[in-house]
Every structure is written in C-alpha cells, then in structure tokens.
Design an enzyme around this catalytic site. Structure first.
Site, short mmCIF file in Angstrom:
data_model
loop_
_atom_site.label_atom_id
_atom_site.label_comp_id
_atom_site.label_asym_id
_atom_site.label_seq_id
_atom_site.Cartn_x
_atom_site.Cartn_y
_atom_site.Cartn_z
N CYS A 131 0.85 -1.20 0.00
CA CYS A 131 0.00 0.00 0.00
C CYS A 131 0.88 1.25 0.00
O CYS A 131 1.37 1.67 1.05
CB CYS A 131 -0.92 -0.03 1.22
SG CYS A 131 -1.95 1.43 1.35
N CYS A 134 -0.42 4.15 2.10
CA CYS A 134 -0.30 3.95 3.56
C CYS A 134 1.15 4.18 4.00
O CYS A 134 1.40 4.78 5.04
CB CYS A 134 -0.66 2.54 3.98
SG CYS A 134 -2.13 1.87 3.24
N ASP A 135 2.11 3.65 3.26
CA ASP A 135 3.50 3.58 3.73
C ASP A 135 4.48 4.47 2.97
O ASP A 135 5.65 4.57 3.38
CB ASP A 135 3.99 2.12 3.64
CG ASP A 135 3.12 1.18 4.47
OD1 ASP A 135 2.63 1.63 5.52
OD2 ASP A 135 2.93 0.03 4.07
#
Ligand code: NAP
Length: 303
Positions: A131, A134-135
C-alpha cells in the site's frame, strides 16, 4: 432473524446497505475492519467516480460509510468464520456469535496478491509494502521499487515519485495493463525508471530492505538494485476464506454470478470485487450492491 445479511463494507456492501434500508429490509452489515470503505480507503486519488472528480480514496470510503450510517444500518464489526447456506435460513458464524437471515449478500472483496519470493514475507513491514498511500511517506527522499504493470502499480509509482528520490517500476512484460492516462503521466516523470521484461527474484536485507535481485526473462541475466522499499502491486486475490463449497466459484476463487448478482445457491448473492467480472472499479462495485439488493428483494418476495 434478519431479512438480509450483507458481509463486507466496501463500496459494494455499503451501496447494498443503502438500497436494503431504503427497501425497508431488516438488514445486518458485517465488516471485519473498524473502518469501512474497503480497499478504496488505501487509494490516493480516485478520478473516475462520476460527480466526485479527484477525490481522495479515504474520503470517498468515509463518505460512503457515513451515507450508510445515515440510514442507521445495524452493524457488527467482526470476522466471519463460516457460512451455512444449505437451508432456507442462512447462518453466518462469526467471532461474535451466529447470525441468521433469509438472504445473504457476499461482498467480501479482494486483497493484494503476494509475489511469493524470498525475503517478501520476512521483510513485510520493514520495507516491503502492499500500500503506497499507507507507507509511502516513510520513503521520503529514498529509492523505491514498484512491481507490476497495472493501474495500481502505475498509481503507486506516480504517488511515490512525488516524495522519493527515485522510483523503479519493474514489470514482467513489455506491455502494460495500466490505463493510457496513467501511462502517459508515468512516462513523463523524470525520477521513474521503467524496467520491463524483468521479475523480482529476491528481496534482500537483514532487518530492512536493502536491495532487490531482478532477472531479465528474455536474457536470463540477473542484477541487484539498491532500494529502500518495495511496493508490490501485482493484482488481487479474492477474500474467499469463508465461502463454502456449495457456492460456485471460478478457479481463482471469485464467485460466479452475472450482473444480477444471483449465485447458484438460492438466497445467496455476490456483489463487488468478490464476483467474477471483467472490470473491478468502485463504480462497478456500487452498481453490484444495488443489483444484489434488487435480486434479494425479488427472492424474498417469492418466498
Ligand atoms: P491488474 O490490473 O490485474 O494488474 C496486475 C499486474 O501485476 C499486471 O501487470 C500483471 O502482469 C502483474 N503481475 C501479476 N502477477 C505477477 C507476478 N507474480 N509477478 C510479477 N507481476 C505480476 O491489478 P491491479 O493493478 O491491482 O488492478 C486491479 C483492478 O483494479 C483492475 O481492474 C484495475 O483496472 C482496477 N483499478 C482501477 C483504478 C482506476 O480506475 N483508477 C485504479 C486502481 C485499480 P501481466 O500484465 O503480465 O499479467
């Protein structure tokens, strides 16, 4: 006993919840994650959902959850362990007990697939991610690699290129599934290097990703690229763990149903990314949610 249980609160399950409540069906929505919205909440930007241009995926997921909440949908946040669909009463066994309904909509979606190469599992969360939105922030001014040639890989590479020093896009062929608009944008970015005809053989590093070994599928030649992060975007696998043998699926595990969402088991409907279909998009998922409720209503009337 409920009229309808909907499993999954992604775009398909939330759309089904709105339609079910408006149809005045006594409905329960079961979702394993506290926050609904499905995979879309991990998407940086959605630019093809009519009426909401360039909306952030998280915001779109939130708006859909809030819309379902407006209809006071009854929700349980728990994992579904198993389904019994053999009788007229469908039984859904969860960590919170067993729930019963006359009809069932399965909208469990899918999850990112794994590459299944050495180092992937060991370094997940330590530089290996599924992701980018997300990261990605952890890799500011660092070097990353994205694996895949579809829309998600291209979106991830473009997203990462805004903060990373350099991004490699590694694809196993020399043709891409990604949409033309994304291809054009990616080929314009001067800090993205596209490496085609290569597969990742190994992800290397002790307690964090340090490099990847890639192999050219035409020449057989291997080489190592120094990277700090690897983002894997090689498609999805259906979330089919709870789906019993009675429900017909294809060889990958997607439930077989046409656009009416009717499965081979009476009273069971499949909506969204868990259904076998050609185009998995938010817009096709929400359409499924509506169609599945329409079919469920027809079924319930005939009972
Ligand atoms: P996808 O379109 O299925 O693409 C997966 C990519 O990964 C393909 O390029 C595939 O290569 C590659 N791949 C698969 N297995 C691999 C392996 N073991 N090793 C190396 N490469 C591998 O999946 P996606 O990009 O996750 O997208 C999923 C769906 O969501 C698609 O329908 C997509 O259109 C949709 N989506 C739409 C949008 C949008 O409209 N804005 C955004 C995101 C996603 P091959 O091409 O060689 O098979």
């Amino acid at each position: 006993m409920y009229d309808l249980i909907i499993i999954g609160a992604g775009p398909a399950g939330l759309s089904a919840s709105i339609y079910a409540k408006r149809a005045m069906l006594n409905t329960l929505l079961i979702e394993k994650n506290y926050m609904g919205g499905g995979q879309i909440v991990n998407t940086y930007e959605v630019d093809n959902y009519p009426g909401l241009p360039s909306i952030n995926g998280f915001d779109l997921g939130l708006k859909m959850s809030e819309h379902a909440d407006k209809f006071e949908i009854e929700k349980v946040c728990t994992d579904v362990i198993s389904l019994d669909v053999t009788g007229d009463v469908k039984k859904v066994t969860t960590d919170e007990g067993t729930f019963e309904a006359k009809a069932l909509i399965i909208a469990t979606g899918n999850s990112p697939s794994k590459l299944n190469v050495d180092g992937e599992e060991r370094l997940t969360g330590m530089g290996v991610s599924y992701c980018a939105t997300c990261d990605g922030a952890f890799f500011k001014n660092k070097i990353t690699a994205v694996v895949g040639g579809g829309d998600v890989a291209f979106e991830d590479a473009l997203f990462l290129s805004r903060g990373c020093e350099k991004v490699y896009l590694i694809h196993r062929r020399d043709e891409f599934r990604a949409q033309a608009v994304l291809r054009e944008e990616l080929f314009r970015a001067d800090n993205i290097e596209v490496i085609t005809d290569n597969v990742v053989e190994e992800i290397n590093g002790h307690d964090k990703v340090e490099s990847i070994t890639i192999k050219n599928v035409k020449s057989g030649e291997s080489k190592t690229l120094d990277v700090n992060g690897v983002f894997i975007a090689v498609g999805n696998t259906p979330n089919a763990e709870c789906i019993p043998d009675e429900i017909e699926t294809d060889e990958k595990g997607y439930v077989i149903a046409d656009e009416t969402c009717v499965t081979n088991v009476k009273g069971v409907f499949a909506a969204g990314d868990i259904r076998r279909k050609k185009l998995r998009q938010v817009v096709t998922a929400v359409a499924d949610g509506a169609n599945a409720v329409y079919s469920a209503e027809e079924y319930l009337r005939g009972q």
